[in-house]
Design a protein around this motif. Structure first.
Motif, short mmCIF file in Angstrom:
data_model
loop_
_atom_site.label_atom_id
_atom_site.label_comp_id
_atom_site.label_asym_id
_atom_site.label_seq_id
_atom_site.Cartn_x
_atom_site.Cartn_y
_atom_site.Cartn_z
N TRP A 121 5.59 7.97 -5.90
CA TRP A 121 5.21 6.60 -6.21
C TRP A 121 6.03 6.03 -7.36
CZ3 TRP A 121 1.47 3.71 -3.60
CH2 TRP A 121 0.81 4.40 -2.58
N ILE A 122 6.22 4.71 -7.31
CA ILE A 122 6.96 3.98 -8.34
C ILE A 122 6.03 2.98 -9.00
CG2 ILE A 122 8.87 2.39 -8.79
CD1 ILE A 122 10.34 3.64 -6.44
N GLY A 123 6.03 2.95 -10.32
CA GLY A 123 5.29 1.95 -11.09
C GLY A 123 6.24 0.93 -11.69
N TYR A 124 5.69 -0.12 -12.30
CA TYR A 124 6.51 -1.24 -12.74
C TYR A 124 6.09 -1.73 -14.12
CZ TYR A 124 7.81 -1.15 -7.85
OH TYR A 124 8.26 -0.73 -6.62
N ALA A 140 3.63 8.83 -11.26
CA ALA A 140 4.51 7.80 -10.73
C ALA A 140 5.71 7.68 -11.66
CB ALA A 140 3.79 6.46 -10.60
N THR A 141 6.80 7.17 -11.15
CA THR A 141 8.01 6.99 -11.95
C THR A 141 8.18 5.53 -12.31
OG1 THR A 141 9.07 8.88 -10.86
CG2 THR A 141 10.49 7.34 -12.06
N THR A 187 4.07 1.42 -5.74
CA THR A 187 4.55 1.42 -4.35
C THR A 187 5.14 2.78 -4.00
OG1 THR A 187 6.78 0.65 -4.93
CG2 THR A 187 5.11 -1.04 -4.52
N SER A 188 5.19 3.05 -2.70
CA SER A 188 5.78 4.30 -2.22
C SER A 188 6.26 4.12 -0.79
CB SER A 188 4.74 5.43 -2.27
OG SER A 188 5.24 6.62 -1.66
N ASN A 189 7.39 4.71 -0.46
CA ASN A 189 7.87 4.65 0.93
C ASN A 189 7.52 5.90 1.73
OD1 ASN A 189 9.69 6.51 -0.06
ND2 ASN A 189 11.42 5.10 -0.08
N ASP A 190 6.86 6.87 1.08
CA ASP A 190 6.44 8.06 1.81
C ASP A 190 4.99 8.45 1.54
OD1 ASP A 190 6.53 9.12 -0.74
OD2 ASP A 190 8.17 10.52 -0.33
#
Length: 311
Positions: free
Chosen positions: A220-223, A170-171, A213-216
């Protein structure tokens, strides 16, 4: 535990279950309104029923094919079939030394087939599963195998759960981090899809926020956001309400007072990107635990249930 069957809005009837210790999820057959499949946990000494099926709306239950050989505990099950091709996919924890089942499939609720090469390895567990029908994308989350460095706690399938591709990274603020490092203490416990967004939540060491979260469903995106001291959630429930509105609930994983087993419900109004705490009436009284959330789409009433004698 017992099953409860609702005959009228305010009348519930207790049903004697099979020998399952606890019930984690139940899923109807959309092609047969009377058929239900339930997953849960049980010991081998009790008969080991971790998947059971009912053909009369939940009144009578039958253990699936010697289900002591399916899971140590079944955590989630999803219906992916249609009127002509019934299909369930379930995830759970394998019996150590007995099998490596973390994902299984069934076309009738009674006979289940184990899936090999899952994202979780031979000693991990599957905790949750969700589906995007528009893109035929099935995603499962869980805990990776500590003995298998190639395993991860999230993966996707484009063929209704037969073959799986691991999601490893994840980024976070432009920096690539491994999923296993984000959820390094307990894995990902729940996932949901809605409004073009995937949201997964789990248990972390406190370095990162306990959700991605991810839109595809692939990237994925981390926080870094501090969410509840980033301790994460155990036995989490997360669901999409409407538009950009989401809700998640669970209980704290901090083993020390005053947070031990403290229930929390959080809401998001920006499609799962940021979250804020709600005024859960019982959050200061252990052992209140939010175990499951559901919404009535007709009136947007949300119901949360759990332990601590509260609804």
């Amino acid at each position: 535990d017992t099953y409860l069957v609702m005959d009228l809005p305010n009348i519930w009837s207790p049903i004697l279950p099979p020998t399952t210790n606890n019930i984690d999820n139940v899923q109807p057959d959309d092609s047969n309104i009377n058929r239900l499949v339930v997953v849960g946990g049980a010991s081998l000494l009790q008969g080991g029923v971790t998947i059971a099926v009912s053909d009369d709306g939940g009144i009578n239950w039958e253990a699936a094919n010697s289900s002591d050989n399916i899971f140590a505990e079944g955590f989630d099950v999803i219906w992916l079939g249609n009127l002509t091709n019934p299909l369930w996919v379930a995830v759970g924890q394998p019996y150590t030394g007995v099998n490596n089942n973390t994902i299984v499939r069934s076309t009738n609720g009674r006979v289940w087939t184990s899936i090999s090469n899952t994202p979780f390895g031979n000693n991990g567990s599957g905790y949750g599963i969700a589906y995007d029908s528009n893109n035929n994308l099935l995603i499962s989350v869980g805990n990776n195998d500590p003995l298998d460095a190639t395993s991860t706690c999230i993966g996707y399938s484009n063929d209704l759960g037969i073959t799986w591709t691991k999601i490893t990274n994840a980024t976070i603020d432009g920096i690539v981090e491994t999923i296993n490092n984000i959820f390094d203490t307990g894995g990902i416990t729940a996932i949901s899809y809605g409004n073009g967004m995937w949201v997964a939540v789990g248990i972390t060491s406190g370095i990162y926020a306990p959700y991605i979260t991810s839109n595809d469903g692939i990237n994925w995106i981390g926080y870094n956001t501090n969410l509840w001291d980033n301790k994460g959630f155990n036995k989490t429930s997360i669901l999409h309400c409407s538009g950009n509105n989401w809700i998640m609930g669970g209980f704290a994983t901090n083993p020390l007072p005053p947070d031990i087993a403290k229930g929390r419900i959080l809401i998001s109004n920006d499609n799962g990107i940021s979250w804020s705490n709600t005024n859960l009436p019982t959050e200061d009284y252990a052992p209140n635990r939010v175990m499951s959330l559901s919404i009535n789409p007709n009136n947007n009433i949300i119901l949360g249930v759990g332990q601590g004698a509260n609804i």
